[in-house]
Scaffold this motif. Sequence first.
Motif, PDB file in Angstrom:
ATOM      1  N   SER A  12       0.857  -1.186   0.000  1.00 11.97           N
ATOM      2  CA  SER A  12       0.000   0.000   0.000  1.00 11.97           C
ATOM      3  C   SER A  12       0.887   1.226   0.000  1.00 11.97           C
ATOM      4  N   TYR A  14      -0.159   4.467  -0.187  1.00 14.55           N
ATOM      5  CA  TYR A  14      -0.731   5.645   0.474  1.00 14.55           C
ATOM      6  C   TYR A  14      -1.785   5.283   1.526  1.00 14.55           C
ATOM      7  N   HIS A  16      -4.509   3.207   1.507  1.00 13.92           N
ATOM      8  CA  HIS A  16      -5.880   2.743   1.217  1.00 13.92           C
ATOM      9  C   HIS A  16      -5.963   1.220   1.171  1.00 13.92           C
ATOM     10  N   THR A  17      -4.992   0.608   0.526  1.00 15.59           N
ATOM     11  CA  THR A  17      -5.001  -0.864   0.446  1.00 15.59           C
ATOM     12  C   THR A  17      -4.657  -1.464   1.813  1.00 15.59           C
ATOM     13  N   LYS A  18      -3.945  -0.694   2.617  1.00 17.33           N
ATOM     14  CA  LYS A  18      -3.651  -1.141   3.995  1.00 17.33           C
ATOM     15  C   LYS A  18      -4.954  -1.307   4.779  1.00 17.33           C
ATOM     16  N   VAL A  63      -4.018  -0.870  -7.478  1.00 21.63           N
ATOM     17  CA  VAL A  63      -3.857  -0.887  -8.938  1.00 21.63           C
ATOM     18  C   VAL A  63      -3.047   0.339  -9.329  1.00 21.63           C
ATOM     19  N   TYR A  64      -1.882   0.105  -9.859  1.00 22.20           N
ATOM     20  CA  TYR A  64      -1.030   1.190 -10.356  1.00 22.20           C
ATOM     21  C   TYR A  64      -0.809   0.952 -11.846  1.00 22.20           C
ATOM     22  N   MET A  65      -1.177   1.934 -12.635  1.00 24.13           N
ATOM     23  CA  MET A  65      -1.031   1.841 -14.091  1.00 24.13           C
ATOM     24  C   MET A  65      -1.590   0.521 -14.631  1.00 24.13           C
ATOM     25  N   GLY A  66      -2.779   0.195 -14.153  1.00 24.64           N
ATOM     26  CA  GLY A  66      -3.505  -0.949 -14.691  1.00 24.64           C
ATOM     27  C   GLY A  66      -2.988  -2.305 -14.280  1.00 24.64           C
ATOM     28  N   SER A  99      -8.509   0.278  -6.257  1.00 24.16           N
ATOM     29  CA  SER A  99      -8.126   1.274  -7.270  1.00 24.16           C
ATOM     30  C   SER A  99      -8.862   2.589  -7.040  1.00 24.16           C
ATOM     31  N   GLY A 100      -8.422   3.614  -7.747  1.00 26.27           N
ATOM     32  CA  GLY A 100      -9.055   4.924  -7.634  1.00 26.27           C
ATOM     33  C   GLY A 100     -10.336   5.011  -8.448  1.00 26.27           C
ATOM     34  N   SER A 156     -11.225   3.521  -3.965  1.00 28.11           N
ATOM     35  CA  SER A 156     -10.961   4.631  -3.041  1.00 28.11           C
ATOM     36  C   SER A 156     -10.869   5.928  -3.837  1.00 28.11           C
ATOM     37  N   VAL A 158      -9.795   9.272  -5.212  1.00 28.18           N
ATOM     38  CA  VAL A 158      -8.391   9.686  -5.182  1.00 28.18           C
ATOM     39  C   VAL A 158      -8.149  10.962  -4.372  1.00 28.18           C
TER      40      VAL A 158
HETATM   41  C1  LIG Z   1       1.327   5.354  -9.763  1.00 35.68           C
HETATM   42  C2  LIG Z   1      -0.167   5.216  -9.618  1.00 35.68           C
HETATM   43  C3  LIG Z   1      -0.879   4.614 -10.618  1.00 35.68           C
HETATM   44  C4  LIG Z   1      -2.258   4.436 -10.502  1.00 35.68           C
HETATM   45  N1  LIG Z   1      -2.927   3.770 -11.476  1.00 35.68           N
HETATM   46  C5  LIG Z   1      -4.252   3.550 -11.335  1.00 35.68           C
HETATM   47  C6  LIG Z   1      -4.973   2.788 -12.294  1.00 35.68           C
HETATM   48  O1  LIG Z   1      -4.424   2.262 -13.266  1.00 35.68           O
HETATM   49  N2  LIG Z   1      -6.316   2.649 -12.133  1.00 35.68           N
HETATM   50  C7  LIG Z   1      -6.976   3.225 -11.090  1.00 35.68           C
HETATM   51  O2  LIG Z   1      -8.172   3.106 -10.995  1.00 35.68           O
HETATM   52  N3  LIG Z   1      -6.308   3.912 -10.121  1.00 35.68           N
HETATM   53  C8  LIG Z   1      -4.966   4.071 -10.221  1.00 35.68           C
HETATM   54  N4  LIG Z   1      -4.285   4.739  -9.241  1.00 35.68           N
HETATM   55  C9  LIG Z   1      -5.011   5.140  -8.022  1.00 35.68           C
HETATM   56  C10 LIG Z   1      -4.783   4.124  -6.894  1.00 35.68           C
HETATM   57  O3  LIG Z   1      -5.146   2.823  -7.306  1.00 35.68           O
HETATM   58  C11 LIG Z   1      -5.614   4.495  -5.680  1.00 35.68           C
HETATM   59  O4  LIG Z   1      -5.290   5.803  -5.276  1.00 35.68           O
HETATM   60  C12 LIG Z   1      -5.425   3.542  -4.541  1.00 35.68           C
HETATM   61  O5  LIG Z   1      -6.370   3.800  -3.540  1.00 35.68           O
HETATM   62  C13 LIG Z   1      -4.030   3.626  -3.952  1.00 35.68           C
HETATM   63  O6  LIG Z   1      -3.911   2.665  -2.953  1.00 35.68           O
HETATM   64  P1  LIG Z   1      -2.788   2.828  -1.827  1.00 35.68           P
HETATM   65  O7  LIG Z   1      -3.146   4.049  -1.010  1.00 35.68           O
HETATM   66  O8  LIG Z   1      -2.887   1.567  -1.016  1.00 35.68           O
HETATM   67  O9  LIG Z   1      -1.475   2.963  -2.519  1.00 35.68           O
HETATM   68  C14 LIG Z   1      -2.929   4.925  -9.346  1.00 35.68           C
HETATM   69  C15 LIG Z   1      -2.195   5.565  -8.352  1.00 35.68           C
HETATM   70  C16 LIG Z   1      -0.832   5.706  -8.474  1.00 35.68           C
HETATM   71  C17 LIG Z   1      -0.063   6.372  -7.362  1.00 35.68           C
END
Ligand SMILES: Cc1cc2nc3c(=O)[nH]c(=O)nc-3n(C[C@H](O)[C@H](O)[C@H](O)COP(=O)(O)O)c2cc1C
Length: 192
Positions: A12, A14, A16-18, A63-66, A99-100, A156, A158
């Motif tokens: 995680s 940031y 959210h996944t935590k 989900v980061y960059m799909g 994902s966002g 979550s 963004v």
């Molecule tokens: C580098 C990066 C890439 C991301 N790519 C996507 C994506 O492909 N699809 C999506 O829906 N959200 C995307 N997001 C949003 C994150 O999935 C979303 O903010 C998520 O809650 C982050 O979880 P975390 O706080 O556990 O890291 C991306 C965020 C980051 C920082």
Amino acid sequence: MSEPVVAIVYHSGYGHTKVQAEAVLSGIHEVSAIEGLLIQVEHVDEHWDELDNAAAIIFGSPVYMGNVSAAFQAFAEKSSKRWFESKWKDKLAAGFVNSGSQNGDKSQAINALFTLAQQHGMIWVGLGHLPGNNSSTGSINDINRLGGFSGAFAQSNVDQGSEVVPPEADRRTAALLGKRVAEAALRWTRGA
Ligand SMILES: Cc1cc2nc3c(=O)[nH]c(=O)nc-3n(C[C@H](O)[C@H](O)[C@H](O)COP(=O)(O)O)c2cc1C
């Protein structure tokens, strides 16, 4: 004899996944005679033995960059040492992603977790809940509001912090996955 362990390995960036991972853990703890263990991928090197001995491992990633995050994928590649010796073969496995966007290509990420589990010869446990929020009487407060089957899905916004999102419905969905895997681990380890 110690209780069977269901481990959660997640990343995680940031927070959210935590939150989702902690919800999965709460579901595991609803099942007595099962121990839950939460491991951040950054600390996995301290936990390989526990993973090798776990009855089940639940993988989780934003989900980061799909796809799964680079940090999660680094863990996946590190796990190849286990793969060489089939150490995780026949353990139960499951996954959760967050994902966002409402869709955000979560399926791609959950498929990455599924494929990792299959490479290790693990046995995949899906969510096992019908979709919510897909009829005129449904709502975003429904369990499985995002309609995932292969694991627990969360979304979550963004612009909101992890104290607010993922929302309660997604946390309850995550807890149900944890509970399901824990119940399956009990049956699996007892041979019932
Ligand atoms: C580098 C990066 C890439 C991301 N790519 C996507 C994506 O492909 N699809 C999506 O829906 N959200 C995307 N997001 C949003 C994150 O999935 C979303 O903010 C998520 O809650 C982050 O979880 P975390 O706080 O556990 O890291 C991306 C965020 C980051 C920082």
